[in-house]
Design a protein around this motif. Structure first.
Motif: not given
Length: 118
Positions: A7-11, A86-94, A96-97
């Motif tokens: 969650a820290i990495d995501l933020a 390409e910047e948004i989709d990895p954040l969406l994946e994170q 979801g996880e």
């Protein structure tokens, strides 16, 4: 890696994304996605510090709500083309996880609160 660390990495990833968004979004979506992304880790930490499994499960539920809010805003940002896909989709994946991990954690905490300690 724990859900709090993720969650820290995501933020941090959300903060990086917002630096590249249009300036006119500063008081619109940017403020909202920063708040909800940082709220995920903050609620996990607060719940863990409360001392009871029931309280922890409650704050994990709040963190799940913040993750759902973040996912919604990221989808809006993608649809509005306010940032590269390409910047948004990895954040969406994170996101979801993390949501799945929070759901599992909440179920374990609630189950443990109703039964013997594991």
């Amino acid at each position: 890696m724990t859900v709090w660390q993720k969650a820290i990495d995501l933020a941090c990833g959300v903060y990086a994304l917002t630096r590249r968004m249009p300036k006119e979004e500063t008081y619109r979506l940017v403020g909202q996605i920063i708040r909800c992304s940082s709220s995920i880790a903050a609620n996990i930490a607060e719940g863990n510090a409360r001392g009871t499994r029931r309280d922890y499960a409650h704050f994990v539920s709040i963190a799940r709500g913040s993750a759902a809010e973040l996912e919604t805003f990221l989808i809006m940002i993608r649809r509005l083309r306010l940032a590269p896909v390409e910047e948004i989709d990895p954040l969406l994946e994170q996101t979801g996880e993390i949501s799945r991990m929070l759901n599992t954690l909440r179920l374990r905490l609630r189950g443990a609160a109703n039964g013997p300690h594991p």
